[in-house]
Every structure is written in structure tokens, then in C-alpha cells.
Design an enzyme around this catalytic site. Structure first.
Site, PDB file in Angstrom:
ATOM      1  CG  ASP A 226     -71.745 112.048  71.466  1.00 58.23           C
ATOM      2  OD1 ASP A 226     -71.974 113.271  71.446  1.00 58.23           O
ATOM      3  OD2 ASP A 226     -72.093 111.306  72.403  1.00 58.23           O
ATOM      4  N   GLY A 227     -70.210 111.036  67.179  1.00 61.26           N
ATOM      5  CA  GLY A 227     -69.247 110.585  66.191  1.00 61.26           C
ATOM      6  C   GLY A 227     -68.773 111.723  65.297  1.00 61.26           C
TER       7      GLY A 227
ATOM      8  CG  ASN B 197     -64.569 109.061  73.204  1.00 64.97           C
ATOM      9  OD1 ASN B 197     -64.664 110.081  73.877  1.00 64.97           O
ATOM     10  ND2 ASN B 197     -65.558 108.589  72.470  1.00 64.97           N
ATOM     11  CD  GLU B 198     -62.627 104.594  72.864  1.00 64.92           C
ATOM     12  OE1 GLU B 198     -62.672 104.679  71.612  1.00 64.92           O
ATOM     13  OE2 GLU B 198     -63.536 105.006  73.608  1.00 64.92           O
TER      14      GLU B 198
ATOM     15  CB  THR C 124     -70.068 107.885  78.789  1.00 60.78           C
ATOM     16  OG1 THR C 124     -69.504 108.820  77.861  1.00 60.78           O
ATOM     17  CG2 THR C 124     -70.154 108.544  80.159  1.00 60.78           C
ATOM     18  CB  ALA C 125     -67.263 105.752  74.594  1.00 61.23           C
TER      19      ALA C 125
ATOM     20  CB  SER D  83     -63.974 102.821  79.046  1.00 60.48           C
ATOM     21  OG  SER D  83     -63.545 102.484  80.344  1.00 60.48           O
TER      22      SER D  83
ATOM     23  CB  SER E  83     -69.279  98.499  76.370  1.00 67.84           C
ATOM     24  OG  SER E  83     -68.008  98.486  75.761  1.00 67.84           O
TER      25      SER E  83
ATOM     26  CB  ALA F 140     -62.121  88.881  77.047  1.00 65.72           C
TER      27      ALA F 140
END
Length: 264
Positions: free
Chosen positions: A45-46, A120-121, A159-160, A162, A164, A183
Site C-alpha cells: 500500500d505504501g 489517505n489523510e 483503515t490507516a 484514522s 488507530s 489525544a
């Protein structure tokens, strides 16, 4: 048909790329790294993320196909032992084009505004202290954030990183963005929603961080060179990423295999 190949440099991957090029030479498919119709990624995926950023300027005109040389990935439909089947499909089949939304990020700092695309983000954090920022949704104030940072993800990015952070897994065909807090501080003085939120296609997120010069802004895990950031705008991009699908792949089966199924 013109094809480009993007790969990592692991030994197994290089062996697969060598065999793939030999198979393509036996067909009418041309190798063209500059103006391809299809980009084949070999790795994980990377590797596909790197390929996306390499070709983001023509992303609307190309399709991606992923070959995985490790464990099954979210962006890769083919395994390294299926090269003959893939090349045969490229030659004789008309693939279905499946499009997924991208994230457009505008970063405003002392030097002006610059736009980016993410698959992704995108995140904003502070180097050593608490991030303080006001968050607006569709130009209306939502909350004053205090914490380590903020992540805005696409459905494919759900699924990446986000996930976690406690974000929901979204089907990649949904046109939505998800904001997750990193956090966050919640006490009698500072209050945030402290829950992931999913915004509609016609909405956007604006973050106004407190004036500081030690912010870290990332895009698909790559750090952007911005320090004194005054504003960040996140929205669903007009461009989409296209995948050439030669066979059906059930997304939720892939999620189950990646996160739930136990290795035998």
C-alpha cells in the site's frame, strides 16, 4: 495501452518487476513512465501511495492496479504469483473503473496558500507542546481543540492512521471526510466532542491554529514544509483516484482479513 510501473526496491519485488516486464514485452502494451493509461504498482500500500503522489497531476486520466509482494493490502488486488493472469486481463479484458474520493488540503501560512491532494489523510500536530486550534465546519464554529493534533481522513484512509485513533472504518465509495482528534484534552476548562465525526460531501473543515512556528503538517505521512500556519482547509477534492478492477473484490472481506482473521 500505455503502462507505467512503480515499485519498491525489495529483492522479491525486483524479481516480480523483471518477470512482469518480460510478460508485457510479449504483448502490444507499451511501457511509458511519463504518460501512462494505467499505473501498475508492485510492493504494498505504501508503494501505491508513492505512485499516487508521483502521478497526482494526471490522476483523473489514469487508473491504478496494485500487485502485492507481501501480505494482502487494501489497494492491491493481485498477488505476485498472478502475473500471467493480470497481463492476460490487461490484453483481453475491459476493466471496470472504480473511483474513490480524495482529500484536498489548502495550507495558508506567511508565504500564502498552497494546495495539496491526499489519498489517505492529512494531520496537524505540534512539536513539543499542546496544539490549540479553533475548528469550523462549513464556516461555522464547531469547537476549540486542545490536544496533540487533528487528523482528517478519506474513506480509503479510514483503515490507516484514522483507525488507530479510534475512527470508524468507512466504505471507500462514500464521498465523506472523517475528523479524528489526537489525544484531546477534556476537563472543566477545555471541552471537545472527543469523538470522530463524518462530514457530508458539500461540507468542509477549517482549522485555525494558534499562532506558533513549530507545527508539523503531514500529508499521507509525508511532512510538508510549513511552519507558521494560520489556516488549513479540508474538503473532498474534485479529482478522484481510479482503480482498474478486473474482478470483484469485497471490501468488508478485506477488512475482516486485515484486522480480524487470525493467522493459521
Amino acid at each position: 495501452m500505455k503502462v507505467a510501473i512503480v515499485n519498491n526496491h525489495k529483492e522479491k519485488t525486483l524479481s516480480v518487476v523483471k518477470k512482469l516486464k518480460l510478460l508485457l514485452k510479449e504483448t502490444d502494451i507499451q511501457l511509458n513512465q511519463l504518460q501512462p493509461d494505467i499505473v501498475i504498482t508492485v510492493g504494498g500500500d505504501g508503494t501505491l501511495l508513492n505512485a499516487f503522489h508521483q502521478y497526482y497531476q494526471i490522476v483523473d486520466r489514469i487508473s491504478f492496479v496494485g500487485i502485492h509482494t507481501g501480505h494482502l493490502g487494501f489497494y492491491t488486488d493481485w498477488r505476485d504469483y498472478q502475473l500471467e493472469e493480470l497481463v492476460d486481463a490487461l490484453v483481453h479484458s475491459t476493466p471496470e473503473s472504480v473511483s474513490y474520493p480524495l482529500l484536498e488540503l489548502d495550507v495558508t501560512d506567511d508565504e500564502g496558500k498552497k494546495s495539496y491532494l491526499a489519498l489517505n489523510e492529512a494531520t496537524i500536530k505540534r512539536m513539543s507542546q499542546t496544539l490549540k486550534a479553533d475548528i469550523h465546519i462549513k464556516n461555522e464554529f464547531f469547537e476549540s481543540f486542545r490536544g496533540d493534533g487533528v487528523c482528517v481522513a478519506t474513506p480509503t484512509g479510514s483503515t490507516a492512521y484514522s483507525k488507530s485513533l479510534g475512527g470508524a472504518v468507512l466504505h471507500p465509495r462514500l464521498k465523506a471526510l472523517q475528523l479524528t482528534e489526537i489525544a484531546s484534552i477534556n476537563n472543566r476548562i477545555y471541552r471537545t466532542l472527543s469523538s470522530p465525526i463524518v462530514i457530508a460531501p458539500d461540507e468542509w473543515i477549517t482549522i485555525y491554529p494558534e499562532s506558533q512556528d513549530d507545527y508539523v503538517v503531514t500529508l499521507d505521512s509525508h511532512e510538508l514544509r510549513h511552519r507558521r500556519v494560520s489556516r488549513l482547509d479540508y474538503r473532498i477534492a474534485k479529482s478522484q483516484i481510479n482503480f482498474a478492477k478486473f474482478r470483484h473484490t469485497h471490501f468488508w472481506s478485506r477488512v475482516e482479513d486485515a484486522f480480524i482473521a487470525q493467522k493459521k
